[in-house]
Every structure is written in C-alpha cells, then in structure tokens.
Design an enzyme around this catalytic site. Sequence first.
Site, short mmCIF file in Angstrom:
data_model
loop_
_atom_site.label_atom_id
_atom_site.label_comp_id
_atom_site.label_asym_id
_atom_site.label_seq_id
_atom_site.Cartn_x
_atom_site.Cartn_y
_atom_site.Cartn_z
N ASP A 79 2.38 13.94 5.59
CA ASP A 79 2.31 12.76 4.72
C ASP A 79 0.82 12.46 4.48
O ASP A 79 -0.04 13.00 5.17
CB ASP A 79 3.00 11.57 5.42
CG ASP A 79 2.90 10.29 4.59
OD1 ASP A 79 3.14 10.34 3.37
OD2 ASP A 79 2.57 9.22 5.16
N SER A 80 0.57 11.57 3.54
CA SER A 80 -0.81 11.15 3.31
C SER A 80 -1.36 10.36 4.50
O SER A 80 -2.56 10.13 4.59
CB SER A 80 -0.87 10.26 2.08
OG SER A 80 -0.09 9.10 2.30
N GLU B 43 -1.33 1.49 7.18
CA GLU B 43 -2.33 2.32 7.88
C GLU B 43 -3.17 1.47 8.84
O GLU B 43 -3.58 1.93 9.90
CB GLU B 43 -3.26 3.02 6.86
CG GLU B 43 -2.59 4.12 6.05
CD GLU B 43 -2.27 5.38 6.85
OE1 GLU B 43 -3.11 5.80 7.66
OE2 GLU B 43 -1.18 5.94 6.65
N CYS C 295 8.74 4.91 -0.64
CA CYS C 295 7.49 5.39 -0.04
C CYS C 295 7.71 5.37 1.45
O CYS C 295 8.23 4.37 2.00
CB CYS C 295 6.33 4.47 -0.41
SG CYS C 295 4.82 4.78 0.53
N HIS D 2 5.86 4.97 3.90
CA HIS D 2 5.16 3.93 4.67
C HIS D 2 5.98 2.64 4.77
O HIS D 2 5.83 1.88 5.71
CB HIS D 2 3.81 3.59 4.02
CG HIS D 2 2.71 4.56 4.32
ND1 HIS D 2 2.64 5.79 3.72
CD2 HIS D 2 1.63 4.46 5.13
CE1 HIS D 2 1.55 6.42 4.16
NE2 HIS D 2 0.93 5.63 5.01
N1 DGL Z 1 3.97 7.83 2.29
C1 DGL Z 1 3.56 8.11 0.96
C2 DGL Z 1 4.77 8.11 0.04
O1 DGL Z 1 5.88 8.25 0.54
C3 DGL Z 1 2.43 7.21 0.68
C4 DGL Z 1 1.84 7.29 -0.63
C5 DGL Z 1 0.37 7.20 -0.72
O2 DGL Z 1 -0.33 7.79 0.08
O3 DGL Z 1 -0.03 6.54 -1.67
O4 DGL Z 1 4.69 8.03 -1.15
#
Ligand code: DGL
Length: 274
Positions: A15-16, A156, A188, A190
């Site tokens: 993930d990011s 985060e 998302c 997060h």
């Molecule tokens: N967890 C990512 C998602 O599901 C986060 C997105 C992001 O980094 O902007 O989209």
Amino acid sequence: MYDQNLKKFNIGIFDSGVGGLSVWREIIKIMPSNNYFYVSDSAYCPYGPRPQSEIIDRARVITKFLIGNGVDIIVVACNTATAAAIKALREEFSIPFIGMEPAVKPAALNSKTGVIGVLATKGTLSGRLYNQTLKTYANGVEVIEKEGKGLVALVEEGKLTGVETDNLLRKYINPMMEKGADHIVLGCTHYPFLLEAIKQITGESVKIIDPAPAVAKHLYDVLEHMQGKSLDYEPLKPTEITMFYTTGNIETLMGMARRIMPGIEDKNFNAADF
Ligand code: DGL
C-alpha cells in the site's frame, strides 16, 4: 486434524502506507499460517493525487522487491494503486495479483433509501474499475462520491479520533447523510481505521462497508485453488510470520501494525530503500 502437507505461501501485500494493514488484518484472521511481506510506501504517500505513471512506477519497484523475496502472489492492498497499476502489473509479471474492489455492489443491492455514499481518493473515483462497477451495479441508485482529501495523512499520523479527524470526516459524511445515504463504502484502505470516528457521526443506522474481508476471502479462494485442496492450516502465531518494510518512517508502521497485533518484534520491521 490439520493438514501437515500444505504448502505455505509467501504473500506480498503493499500500500502507499499503513492503510493496507486493514487488509492484512483480515487476511491473517482467516489464513494465519502463511509467510507475509508487507510493504508500506510511506515516502510516496499519498498516492491519491499522483499521476498514474508514477503510481505504476512505484507499484513496479515494489513488485520486483516482493518477487525478489520469493512471493507467490501479491495483494495490492490499495484502491488507488489497484485502479492505476494492476493492469500494468498483470501484463508485466507472471505471478497473480489480487486488487481492491470498491464495494459498490453490496451497498447498492442492500440500500433501502436508494442512496449510497462512496468515500475514496481522487485516483480511485476517476478510475475505470470503479466507474465500470458503478455502471454494472449502481443503476438506479444515487451515489454521493466524496474525495477524502487529508484523511490518509491523518491515519498515517495515527490521528484516528479527535477534533481534527472528526471535523474533516463531517465535511465528507454530512452531505451523504443529508441526502439519506444508508450505506457508505470505504474506498480507500486507510479509512477502516477511522471506523470508530465515522460511526460517531453516522450512528448505527448507516452501514459502513469495508471491502477488506471480501478481498481476504478472495485471496483464500485463489490460494485454495493454487493448493488444489482446502486450506486446513495449523494456526501459527501471526506475530512471527509477517516481515514489514517501509520506505518512510518505521515507527509509523510499527505503531499501526502493533495496534492490530501487539507483540510483533522490532526485528520484523525493516527500512526499504527503493
Ligand atoms: N490506501 C490507499 C487507497 O486504498 C491510500 C491512497 C493514497 O495513498 O492516497 O487508496
């Protein structure tokens, strides 16, 4: 009796940032005995506002790293990266990829008011996958979309509740409530970490849908197919079986992973320099 002859899979998840841990937690609930490699690309978080080509580049670098660690399959535990990059990944690499699906279908099918909300990043809302899903399943349903700008950063930072989080969430969720939405899809990975804060705004009458359990079940089915028989593993201690990597702050990843599973040792967390 547990089947002692099952192959243990090496499973990559990325993930990011820490958001994909909301998917990881569902996966280890139903498959505690595989080997997991989790990559948090925090140095490049958020992905949401980035151009597609950049997200593909990051997804490619991370995939090469995970394949270098011997993974059999990768879960793209990020809606934005799934929207931007999963097609390119499938074209370039031969291992299977599992992506995130925005859970519009169960929301639209079960809505009594005919109004649903979708909270996601810009990249996800403008992606082909999401728009196809809308066309297929949300006909005749009013869909209130909101880009959850700023929410990823709050997660985060570990600000899962509190005034700042509440204010921002209200900005996105109040318009959904005013229109009568009875389901809100978290698009998302997060956002499931904000569930408590979201429920304080919506109360119990609105159903909040986290697609992670469905994605975990999908992974289970794919692995069962790869195994050729049912996955009757002897449960191991999940604290021992995940290696974590981050391109950013290691404490952030430790903090969130240990909220889900206290007791994961420091040695399981690694800095990644790609
Ligand atoms: N967890 C990512 C998602 O599901 C986060 C997105 C992001 O980094 O902007 O989209």
